[in-house]
Design a protein around this motif. Sequence first.
Motif, mmCIF file in Angstrom:
data_model
loop_
_atom_site.group_PDB
_atom_site.id
_atom_site.type_symbol
_atom_site.label_atom_id
_atom_site.label_comp_id
_atom_site.label_asym_id
_atom_site.label_seq_id
_atom_site.Cartn_x
_atom_site.Cartn_y
_atom_site.Cartn_z
ATOM 1 N N LYS A 2 0.812 -1.216 0.000
ATOM 2 C CA LYS A 2 0.000 0.000 0.000
ATOM 3 C C LYS A 2 0.850 1.272 0.000
ATOM 4 O O LYS A 2 0.480 2.270 -0.617
ATOM 5 C CB LYS A 2 -0.921 0.026 1.228
ATOM 6 C CG LYS A 2 -1.967 -1.070 1.250
ATOM 7 C CD LYS A 2 -2.829 -0.948 2.497
ATOM 8 C CE LYS A 2 -3.898 -2.029 2.536
ATOM 9 N NZ LYS A 2 -4.737 -1.927 3.765
ATOM 10 N N ARG A 3 1.975 1.221 0.712
ATOM 11 C CA ARG A 3 2.816 2.403 0.815
ATOM 12 C C ARG A 3 4.289 2.016 0.774
ATOM 13 O O ARG A 3 4.686 0.982 1.311
ATOM 14 C CB ARG A 3 2.558 3.157 2.132
ATOM 15 C CG ARG A 3 1.129 3.592 2.363
ATOM 16 C CD ARG A 3 1.004 4.359 3.675
ATOM 17 N NE ARG A 3 -0.397 4.519 4.050
ATOM 18 C CZ ARG A 3 -1.056 3.658 4.812
ATOM 19 N NH1 ARG A 3 -0.421 2.609 5.312
ATOM 20 N NH2 ARG A 3 -2.324 3.857 5.103
ATOM 21 N N TYR A 55 6.214 7.624 -0.770
ATOM 22 C CA TYR A 55 6.688 8.787 -0.032
ATOM 23 C C TYR A 55 8.210 8.838 -0.104
ATOM 24 O O TYR A 55 8.875 7.823 0.136
ATOM 25 C CB TYR A 55 6.239 8.709 1.431
ATOM 26 C CG TYR A 55 4.745 8.685 1.603
ATOM 27 C CD1 TYR A 55 4.016 9.866 1.704
ATOM 28 C CD2 TYR A 55 4.049 7.475 1.644
ATOM 29 C CE1 TYR A 55 2.636 9.845 1.845
ATOM 30 C CE2 TYR A 55 2.667 7.448 1.773
ATOM 31 C CZ TYR A 55 1.975 8.634 1.885
ATOM 32 O OH TYR A 55 0.607 8.607 2.007
ATOM 33 N N ASN A 93 4.047 9.299 9.039
ATOM 34 C CA ASN A 93 3.416 8.676 10.203
ATOM 35 C C ASN A 93 2.787 7.316 9.906
ATOM 36 O O ASN A 93 2.739 6.462 10.785
ATOM 37 C CB ASN A 93 2.346 9.609 10.776
ATOM 38 C CG ASN A 93 2.929 10.906 11.304
ATOM 39 O OD1 ASN A 93 3.910 10.895 12.046
ATOM 40 N ND2 ASN A 93 2.350 12.026 10.907
ATOM 41 N N ASP A 94 2.302 7.114 8.701
ATOM 42 C CA ASP A 94 1.633 5.856 8.378
ATOM 43 C C ASP A 94 2.643 4.731 8.173
ATOM 44 O O ASP A 94 3.739 4.949 7.645
ATOM 45 C CB ASP A 94 0.795 6.006 7.116
ATOM 46 C CG ASP A 94 -0.375 6.949 7.314
ATOM 47 O OD1 ASP A 94 -0.886 7.006 8.452
ATOM 48 O OD2 ASP A 94 -0.765 7.626 6.347
ATOM 49 N N PRO A 95 2.298 3.506 8.575
ATOM 50 C CA PRO A 95 3.202 2.363 8.350
ATOM 51 C C PRO A 95 3.400 2.118 6.862
ATOM 52 O O PRO A 95 2.497 2.343 6.059
ATOM 53 C CB PRO A 95 2.481 1.200 9.027
ATOM 54 C CG PRO A 95 1.044 1.619 9.109
ATOM 55 C CD PRO A 95 1.052 3.096 9.253
ATOM 56 N N ALA A 144 5.538 -1.800 8.537
ATOM 57 C CA ALA A 144 4.260 -2.470 8.810
ATOM 58 C C ALA A 144 4.525 -3.905 9.252
ATOM 59 O O ALA A 144 5.404 -4.581 8.725
ATOM 60 C CB ALA A 144 3.391 -2.461 7.561
ATOM 61 N N ARG A 201 2.448 1.927 18.921
ATOM 62 C CA ARG A 201 2.329 3.358 18.663
ATOM 63 C C ARG A 201 1.646 4.078 19.828
ATOM 64 O O ARG A 201 0.704 3.571 20.421
ATOM 65 C CB ARG A 201 1.535 3.602 17.378
ATOM 66 C CG ARG A 201 2.196 2.942 16.174
ATOM 67 C CD ARG A 201 1.405 3.145 14.897
ATOM 68 N NE ARG A 201 2.062 2.417 13.830
ATOM 69 C CZ ARG A 201 3.070 2.899 13.119
ATOM 70 N NH1 ARG A 201 3.482 4.136 13.375
ATOM 71 N NH2 ARG A 201 3.653 2.202 12.181
#
Length: 203
Positions: A2-3, A55, A93-95, A144, A201
């Motif tokens: 996803k990222r 990112y 900030n997101d995994p 993640a 977290r």
Amino acid sequence: IKRTCEIGCGTGVPSVYLAMRLRAMTGGKTNNCNECNADTTKGKNDNGRESIMHYVTDINPDAIRIAKWTAEVNGIPLEEFHAIQCDLASKINDPVDVLIFNPPYVPTPDEEVGSNGIEASWAGGKDGRVVLDRALSDISRLLAFPHGVAYVVVVDDNYPEELAMIMNERYEIKVIPILRRRARNEFLTILRMTPTRMFQRKE
């Protein structure tokens, strides 16, 4: 996936290459012009699947500008490619599922680390670890669980065995070398880092 995230992206080439490969694998298409970017379906690729977000970070504003250009000229929609000026990954900030980091790893005097000159791209301070050691906590919080993976470039002067021990004991992240190549007078090693537990977290 996803990222993805690349810390210290410079020109952004590794992340753009990864984005192109992932778009090809998931049925997305790369665009050949800036005008085409505006036609991308919001949040989805050409097969209707959720788009992968990429990112990239760098403390140098010129690197951010060039990374965006690299994405644009290679047909990666800027809706999927977020170039962020910050220290290491402090604004992410997101995994993430895939993290790339080619840190400044050359042992140098500490005063060269983080300078405004070109030496900042390679100056790693004592044992070439000053920047890398600062990034370890970011890597640990961003990966993640359980499938997240980081790929980090080191040289022998960085004491990779000690680095692996720190990641395991402090963050419960498993580190194994997966590739080693000679580049002129130094040996480069790619370390693969994977979490063995979920990062706790703070609320």
